[in-house]
Write a protein that holds these residues in place. Structure first.
Motif, mmCIF file in Angstrom:
data_model
loop_
_atom_site.group_PDB
_atom_site.id
_atom_site.type_symbol
_atom_site.label_atom_id
_atom_site.label_comp_id
_atom_site.label_asym_id
_atom_site.label_seq_id
_atom_site.Cartn_x
_atom_site.Cartn_y
_atom_site.Cartn_z
ATOM 1 N N SER A 2 0.711 -1.223 0.053
ATOM 2 C CA SER A 2 0.133 -0.131 0.082
ATOM 3 C C SER A 2 0.741 1.134 0.019
ATOM 4 C CB SER A 2 -1.034 -0.236 0.973
ATOM 5 O OG SER A 2 -1.868 -1.110 1.040
ATOM 6 N N VAL A 5 -0.402 3.475 4.868
ATOM 7 C CA VAL A 5 -0.775 2.749 5.823
ATOM 8 C C VAL A 5 -0.817 3.131 7.316
ATOM 9 C CG1 VAL A 5 -0.671 0.335 7.107
ATOM 10 C CG2 VAL A 5 -0.084 0.679 4.646
ATOM 11 N N ARG A 108 -7.202 -0.390 10.930
ATOM 12 C CA ARG A 108 -6.025 -0.295 9.862
ATOM 13 C C ARG A 108 -6.660 0.282 8.780
ATOM 14 N NH1 ARG A 108 -3.521 -3.051 5.790
ATOM 15 N NH2 ARG A 108 -1.283 -2.908 5.857
ATOM 16 N N SER A 110 -5.607 1.545 4.960
ATOM 17 C CA SER A 110 -4.493 1.451 3.999
ATOM 18 C C SER A 110 -5.031 2.159 2.451
ATOM 19 C CB SER A 110 -4.031 0.191 3.440
ATOM 20 O OG SER A 110 -4.868 -0.640 3.005
ATOM 21 N N ASP A 112 -4.026 2.790 -1.756
ATOM 22 C CA ASP A 112 -3.026 2.709 -2.890
ATOM 23 C C ASP A 112 -3.737 3.785 -4.177
ATOM 24 O OD1 ASP A 112 -1.763 0.315 -2.266
ATOM 25 O OD2 ASP A 112 -3.659 -0.484 -2.180
#
Length: 153
Positions: A2, A5, A108, A110, A112
């Motif tokens: 990623s 993060v 969490r 993330s 991209d």
């Protein structure tokens, strides 16, 4: 791997079942999450893989709406939510672990870049710090709001 993060966690003085109920109450999240101004269900009943909704949040004095989808569930233990907006693909994963009389709630996040050009990558590098600080603040507020609701239940 990623491009972005970020992981935060918070102990909640409530059972994992109570936290799970709050976390998966889509209709209740509009009133529960202080950063969310509107939820509009698009697909699915209850909370299951494929459930989709539009979520509008206020950040930095402006509202932004993104379409979210539940893409993973381990009932009572974890869930993953996906979104795609502004050339980014996002994932938010929540995990719950029993912790004595309470629960450890972990989030969490993330992200991209989707098919980035060299210019998009350059701009992302320049703005990453601001974006991560804003994201961290919103995530922490969400965790605090979820915890407060579960502890009241």
């Amino acid at each position: 791997m990623s491009d972005l993060v970020l992981t935060l966690e918070r102990r909640v003085d409530a059972s994992a079942d109570a936290v799970w109920r709050v976390l998966t109450d889509l209709e209740g999240s509009e009133a529960l999450l202080s950063g969310v101004t509107r939820i509009e269900r698009l697909a699915g009943i209850g909370y299951s893989i494929g459930t989709r909704w539009r979520e509008t949040r206020r950040a930095m004095g402006r509202e932004a709406t993104e379409e979210m989808e539940v893409v993973g569930i381990d009932e009572g233990r974890s869930t993953m939510i996906a979104a795609e907006a502004h050339g980014m693909r996002y994932r938010s994963e929540f995990t719950l672990e029993p912790d004595g009389d309470g629960t450890l709630l972990r989030m969490r996040f993330s992200g991209d870049l989707v098919s980035p050009s060299w210019l998009q990558r350059a701009v992302a590098k320049l703005t990453a710090g601001i974006g991560m600080r804003m994201t961290r603040t919103m995530m922490q507020q969400d965790l605090d709001d979820i915890a407060a609701a579960a502890e009241r239940a």
